[in-house]
Design a protein around this motif. Sequence first.
Motif, mmCIF file in Angstrom:
data_model
loop_
_atom_site.group_PDB
_atom_site.id
_atom_site.type_symbol
_atom_site.label_atom_id
_atom_site.label_comp_id
_atom_site.label_asym_id
_atom_site.label_seq_id
_atom_site.Cartn_x
_atom_site.Cartn_y
_atom_site.Cartn_z
ATOM 1 N N PHE A 11 0.822 -1.203 0.000
ATOM 2 C CA PHE A 11 0.000 0.000 0.000
ATOM 3 C C PHE A 11 0.861 1.259 0.000
ATOM 4 N N LYS A 12 1.944 1.240 0.752
ATOM 5 C CA LYS A 12 2.829 2.409 0.836
ATOM 6 C C LYS A 12 3.459 2.758 -0.511
ATOM 7 N N GLN A 13 3.548 1.781 -1.399
ATOM 8 C CA GLN A 13 4.131 2.031 -2.719
ATOM 9 C C GLN A 13 3.128 2.655 -3.692
ATOM 10 N N LEU A 14 1.879 2.835 -3.242
ATOM 11 C CA LEU A 14 0.807 3.441 -4.036
ATOM 12 C C LEU A 14 0.616 2.763 -5.405
ATOM 13 N N PRO A 15 0.366 1.446 -5.407
ATOM 14 C CA PRO A 15 0.190 0.756 -6.683
ATOM 15 C C PRO A 15 -1.141 1.124 -7.331
ATOM 16 N N LYS A 16 -1.169 1.151 -8.640
ATOM 17 C CA LYS A 16 -2.391 1.480 -9.356
ATOM 18 C C LYS A 16 -3.365 0.307 -9.377
ATOM 19 N N ASP A 17 -2.886 -0.892 -9.085
ATOM 20 C CA ASP A 17 -3.752 -2.063 -9.127
ATOM 21 C C ASP A 17 -4.152 -2.568 -7.732
ATOM 22 N N PHE A 18 -4.134 -1.685 -6.734
ATOM 23 C CA PHE A 18 -4.535 -2.039 -5.375
ATOM 24 C C PHE A 18 -6.048 -2.225 -5.370
ATOM 25 N N THR A 19 -6.536 -3.394 -4.954
ATOM 26 C CA THR A 19 -7.952 -3.718 -5.060
ATOM 27 C C THR A 19 -8.724 -3.314 -3.810
ATOM 28 N N PHE A 20 -10.038 -3.273 -3.955
ATOM 29 C CA PHE A 20 -10.898 -2.947 -2.821
ATOM 30 C C PHE A 20 -10.805 -4.033 -1.750
ATOM 31 N N ASP A 21 -10.674 -5.274 -2.155
ATOM 32 C CA ASP A 21 -10.512 -6.370 -1.190
ATOM 33 C C ASP A 21 -9.244 -6.198 -0.370
ATOM 34 N N GLU A 22 -8.174 -5.761 -1.020
ATOM 35 C CA GLU A 22 -6.926 -5.499 -0.303
ATOM 36 C C GLU A 22 -7.107 -4.340 0.674
ATOM 37 N N LEU A 23 -7.848 -3.327 0.266
ATOM 38 C CA LEU A 23 -8.108 -2.184 1.142
ATOM 39 C C LEU A 23 -8.915 -2.612 2.367
ATOM 40 N N GLU A 24 -9.931 -3.452 2.164
ATOM 41 C CA GLU A 24 -10.715 -3.960 3.291
ATOM 42 C C GLU A 24 -9.830 -4.725 4.269
ATOM 43 N N LYS A 25 -8.945 -5.562 3.750
ATOM 44 C CA LYS A 25 -8.034 -6.329 4.598
ATOM 45 C C LYS A 25 -7.100 -5.391 5.360
ATOM 46 N N LEU A 26 -6.577 -4.386 4.671
ATOM 47 C CA LEU A 26 -5.672 -3.426 5.294
ATOM 48 C C LEU A 26 -6.358 -2.684 6.435
ATOM 49 N N LEU A 27 -7.568 -2.223 6.205
ATOM 50 C CA LEU A 27 -8.297 -1.503 7.245
ATOM 51 C C LEU A 27 -8.654 -2.417 8.408
ATOM 52 N N SER A 28 -8.938 -3.686 8.127
ATOM 53 C CA SER A 28 -9.264 -4.620 9.216
ATOM 54 C C SER A 28 -8.044 -4.869 10.104
ATOM 55 N N ILE A 29 -6.856 -4.790 9.541
ATOM 56 C CA ILE A 29 -5.631 -4.931 10.323
ATOM 57 C C ILE A 29 -5.572 -3.850 11.401
#
Length: 55
Positions: A11-29
Amino acid sequence: MSKNEKLVERFKQLPKDFTFDELEKLLSIYGYVKCNKGKTSGSRIMFEHKSQNNI
């Protein structure tokens, strides 16, 4: 390095292909849960922290 740490680093690398599922997982952390208001919420989605009293 754990899966969670790898996800944070990705996430810190600001990828253009970061998915919503990955965002949900990140926020749950960090203790956030998805809170949508049912059928009337449309495409709006809120994330609330577990420590808030309104969950």
